[in-house]
Design an enzyme around this catalytic site. Structure first.
Site, PDB file in Angstrom:
ATOM      1  N   VAL A  63      -7.480  -1.246  -3.078  1.00 54.63           N
ATOM      2  CA  VAL A  63      -6.139  -1.498  -2.569  1.00 54.63           C
ATOM      3  C   VAL A  63      -6.227  -2.289  -1.273  1.00 54.63           C
ATOM      4  O   VAL A  63      -7.069  -1.999  -0.426  1.00 54.63           O
ATOM      5  CB  VAL A  63      -5.414  -0.154  -2.289  1.00 54.63           C
ATOM      6  CG1 VAL A  63      -4.025  -0.377  -1.727  1.00 54.63           C
ATOM      7  CG2 VAL A  63      -5.369   0.696  -3.543  1.00 54.63           C
ATOM      8  N   CYS A  64      -5.345  -3.284  -1.119  1.00 58.06           N
ATOM      9  CA  CYS A  64      -5.233  -4.018   0.139  1.00 58.06           C
ATOM     10  C   CYS A  64      -3.759  -4.034   0.536  1.00 58.06           C
ATOM     11  O   CYS A  64      -3.007  -3.140   0.178  1.00 58.06           O
ATOM     12  CB  CYS A  64      -5.815  -5.424  -0.004  1.00 58.06           C
ATOM     13  SG  CYS A  64      -4.935  -6.451  -1.207  1.00 58.06           S
ATOM     14  N   TYR A  65      -3.329  -5.045   1.262  1.00 54.99           N
ATOM     15  CA  TYR A  65      -1.930  -5.113   1.696  1.00 54.99           C
ATOM     16  C   TYR A  65      -0.981  -5.423   0.545  1.00 54.99           C
ATOM     17  O   TYR A  65      -0.015  -4.713   0.318  1.00 54.99           O
ATOM     18  CB  TYR A  65      -1.760  -6.187   2.774  1.00 54.99           C
ATOM     19  CG  TYR A  65      -2.443  -5.868   4.075  1.00 54.99           C
ATOM     20  CD1 TYR A  65      -1.819  -5.048   5.010  1.00 54.99           C
ATOM     21  CD2 TYR A  65      -3.693  -6.373   4.367  1.00 54.99           C
ATOM     22  CE1 TYR A  65      -2.447  -4.744   6.209  1.00 54.99           C
ATOM     23  CE2 TYR A  65      -4.324  -6.080   5.557  1.00 54.99           C
ATOM     24  CZ  TYR A  65      -3.695  -5.263   6.482  1.00 54.99           C
ATOM     25  OH  TYR A  65      -4.324  -4.961   7.653  1.00 54.99           O
ATOM     26  N   PHE A  92      -0.829  -1.844  -1.064  1.00 58.55           N
ATOM     27  CA  PHE A  92      -0.261  -0.642  -0.478  1.00 58.55           C
ATOM     28  C   PHE A  92       1.246  -0.778  -0.287  1.00 58.55           C
ATOM     29  O   PHE A  92       1.986   0.202  -0.407  1.00 58.55           O
ATOM     30  CB  PHE A  92      -0.932  -0.304   0.860  1.00 58.55           C
ATOM     31  CG  PHE A  92      -0.329   0.914   1.493  1.00 58.55           C
ATOM     32  CD1 PHE A  92      -0.616   2.183   1.000  1.00 58.55           C
ATOM     33  CD2 PHE A  92       0.574   0.804   2.539  1.00 58.55           C
ATOM     34  CE1 PHE A  92      -0.030   3.313   1.552  1.00 58.55           C
ATOM     35  CE2 PHE A  92       1.152   1.914   3.099  1.00 58.55           C
ATOM     36  CZ  PHE A  92       0.850   3.181   2.601  1.00 58.55           C
TER      37      PHE A  92
END
Length: 109
Positions: A63-65, A92
């Site tokens: 998961v990243c931004y 996220f």
């Protein structure tokens, strides 16, 4: 060699419920403010230790931004021998609007 798979937050949620490892590659300060409950923060300093201690066959969700950087990180994990890796589309930001009650604060879970 296998490739990572792109999945929606709903699929990531189901995998997490089944025990998948969720790794968050956002910066440490942002992770500390809010992240997926039960996730592990990974950065350039912690990734080697994570790989050494990981079950390479365990489902792993990155998961990243917003779901872009996680694709590169997922490809890297595949190149390091992981066999079941997912990049969560929307990152996220989409998770927190989809599952607002399943986020946590702080640096450790």
């Amino acid at each position: 060699m296998s490739e990572f798979k792109r999945i929606a937050p709903e699929q990531a949620h189901a995998l997490r419920a089944q025990g998948a490892v969720v790794v968050d590659i956002r910066d440490p300060q942002t992770y500390a403010l809010n992240h997926i409950a039960g996730s592990t923060h990974l950065d350039n300093h912690s990734v080697s230790e994570f790989i050494r201690n990981a079950d390479l066959d365990a489902p792993t969700v990155v998961v990243c931004y917003h779901g872009n950087s996680s694709q590169s990180a997922a490809a890297y994990l595949i190149s390091q021998g992981f066999s079941d890796v997912y990049s969560m589309d929307g990152g996220f930001e989409l998770w927190r609007t989809t599952y607002p009650s399943e986020t946590a604060q702080g640096t450790h879970e």
